[in-house]
Scaffold this motif. Sequence first.
Motif, short mmCIF file in Angstrom:
data_model
loop_
_atom_site.label_atom_id
_atom_site.label_comp_id
_atom_site.label_asym_id
_atom_site.label_seq_id
_atom_site.Cartn_x
_atom_site.Cartn_y
_atom_site.Cartn_z
N ASP A 1 -5.51 -9.95 9.96
CA ASP A 1 -6.03 -8.59 9.80
C ASP A 1 -5.07 -7.66 10.53
O ASP A 1 -4.93 -7.75 11.75
CB ASP A 1 -7.44 -8.50 10.38
CG ASP A 1 -8.03 -7.10 10.30
OD1 ASP A 1 -7.38 -6.19 9.74
OD2 ASP A 1 -9.16 -6.92 10.82
N SER B 1 5.63 0.12 7.97
CA SER B 1 5.20 -0.71 9.09
C SER B 1 6.43 -1.15 9.88
O SER B 1 7.54 -1.17 9.35
CB SER B 1 4.46 -1.95 8.55
OG SER B 1 4.14 -2.83 9.62
N ARG C 1 2.49 2.22 2.68
CA ARG C 1 2.62 2.57 4.09
C ARG C 1 3.87 1.92 4.69
O ARG C 1 4.31 0.88 4.26
CB ARG C 1 1.41 2.07 4.89
CG ARG C 1 0.12 2.76 4.55
CD ARG C 1 -0.98 2.24 5.44
NE ARG C 1 -2.26 2.82 5.10
CZ ARG C 1 -3.36 2.63 5.79
NH1 ARG C 1 -3.34 1.85 6.86
NH2 ARG C 1 -4.49 3.19 5.42
N GLN D 1 -12.57 -1.96 7.88
CA GLN D 1 -13.55 -0.88 7.80
C GLN D 1 -13.97 -0.62 6.35
O GLN D 1 -15.17 -0.44 6.07
CB GLN D 1 -13.00 0.41 8.43
CG GLN D 1 -12.85 0.33 9.93
CD GLN D 1 -11.54 -0.31 10.38
OE1 GLN D 1 -10.75 -0.79 9.58
NE2 GLN D 1 -11.32 -0.34 11.69
N ARG D 2 -13.01 -0.59 5.44
CA ARG D 2 -13.34 -0.36 4.03
C ARG D 2 -14.22 -1.48 3.48
O ARG D 2 -15.15 -1.24 2.72
CB ARG D 2 -12.06 -0.25 3.18
CG ARG D 2 -11.32 1.05 3.37
CD ARG D 2 -10.09 1.11 2.50
NE ARG D 2 -10.43 1.31 1.10
CZ ARG D 2 -9.56 1.19 0.10
NH1 ARG D 2 -8.30 0.86 0.36
NH2 ARG D 2 -9.93 1.38 -1.15
N GLU E 1 -5.53 -2.03 10.02
CA GLU E 1 -5.06 -0.75 9.48
C GLU E 1 -6.05 -0.18 8.47
O GLU E 1 -5.66 0.45 7.50
CB GLU E 1 -3.66 -0.92 8.87
CG GLU E 1 -2.62 -1.28 9.92
CD GLU E 1 -1.21 -1.36 9.37
OE1 GLU E 1 -0.92 -0.73 8.33
OE2 GLU E 1 -0.40 -2.08 9.98
N GLY E 2 -7.33 -0.41 8.71
CA GLY E 2 -8.37 0.20 7.88
C GLY E 2 -9.04 -0.71 6.88
O GLY E 2 -10.10 -0.39 6.35
N GLY E 3 -8.45 -1.86 6.60
CA GLY E 3 -9.01 -2.75 5.60
C GLY E 3 -10.38 -3.29 5.98
O GLY E 3 -11.30 -3.32 5.16
N SER F 1 0.82 -1.21 0.00
CA SER F 1 0.00 0.00 0.00
C SER F 1 0.85 1.27 0.00
O SER F 1 0.34 2.36 -0.20
CB SER F 1 -0.89 0.01 1.24
OG SER F 1 -0.10 0.06 2.42
N GLY G 1 -7.49 -2.86 -0.29
CA GLY G 1 -7.56 -2.49 -1.71
C GLY G 1 -7.58 -3.68 -2.65
O GLY G 1 -8.37 -3.71 -3.60
N THR H 1 -4.46 -5.26 4.86
CA THR H 1 -3.99 -3.98 5.40
C THR H 1 -5.04 -2.92 5.09
O THR H 1 -5.85 -2.58 5.92
CB THR H 1 -2.62 -3.61 4.81
OG1 THR H 1 -1.70 -4.68 5.06
CG2 THR H 1 -2.07 -2.34 5.45
N THR H 2 -5.06 -2.41 3.85
CA THR H 2 -6.03 -1.38 3.48
C THR H 2 -7.28 -1.97 2.84
O THR H 2 -8.29 -1.28 2.70
CB THR H 2 -5.42 -0.37 2.49
OG1 THR H 2 -5.12 -1.05 1.25
CG2 THR H 2 -4.15 0.25 3.05
#
Length: 197
Positions: A162, A38, A36, A169-170, A165-167, A34, A138, A135-136
């Motif tokens: 998991d 880590s 980012r 939630q998306r 880191e937002g994945g 992504s 995507g 992670t995200t």
Amino acid sequence: MSCPQNLDAAAMRGRLAALLMEKSYRAGEITLTSGRKSDYYFDCKQTALHPEGAWLIGNLLFDLLPADIVGVGGMTLGADPLVTAVSVASFLRHRPMPAFIVRKASKGHGTNQFLEGLSNFQPGDKVALLEDVVTTGGTLLTVIDRVQDAGLTIGAVVTVLDRNEGGSQRLAERGFPLLSIFTREALVAAAKEQPAS
């Protein structure tokens, strides 16, 4: 180690945590797909391609699947050993599920399809998408679109790790709650509880 077939789910989870920490988890700064940064790297393939690791992952992912799931799939390359492990585990557990692989790019010839293994499915079949690490989210969002475009219904999205880191939630925003064997914290805690081998 001898054949682990008599382990219960808790023991399988603990053993998988120990294997993941030994083979797949590395502390230290890394740049993720992504972009980012880590403070750790998680390469699930090292465990998923190990014979005991594949057996454990296949059974534990299978245990997370809702009862109405008829098959599993995911994006190549990370999901390849996962979907194979779950498909084999499903057969051994008398609930056989075919698997499919989602290509990163269409074949460019022949049927020009994104999905391999579709002949084992009927339009509308409810499937689970598998991922090694989220992670995200995507990659999974891309897979969701391709699988739906191919006429399958997504009934679950499941991962080994998991990263929180937002994945998740998306995915939830798109209507796909994420199921996972571990979060980072749960993985580290479960591995610490294992006796030294």
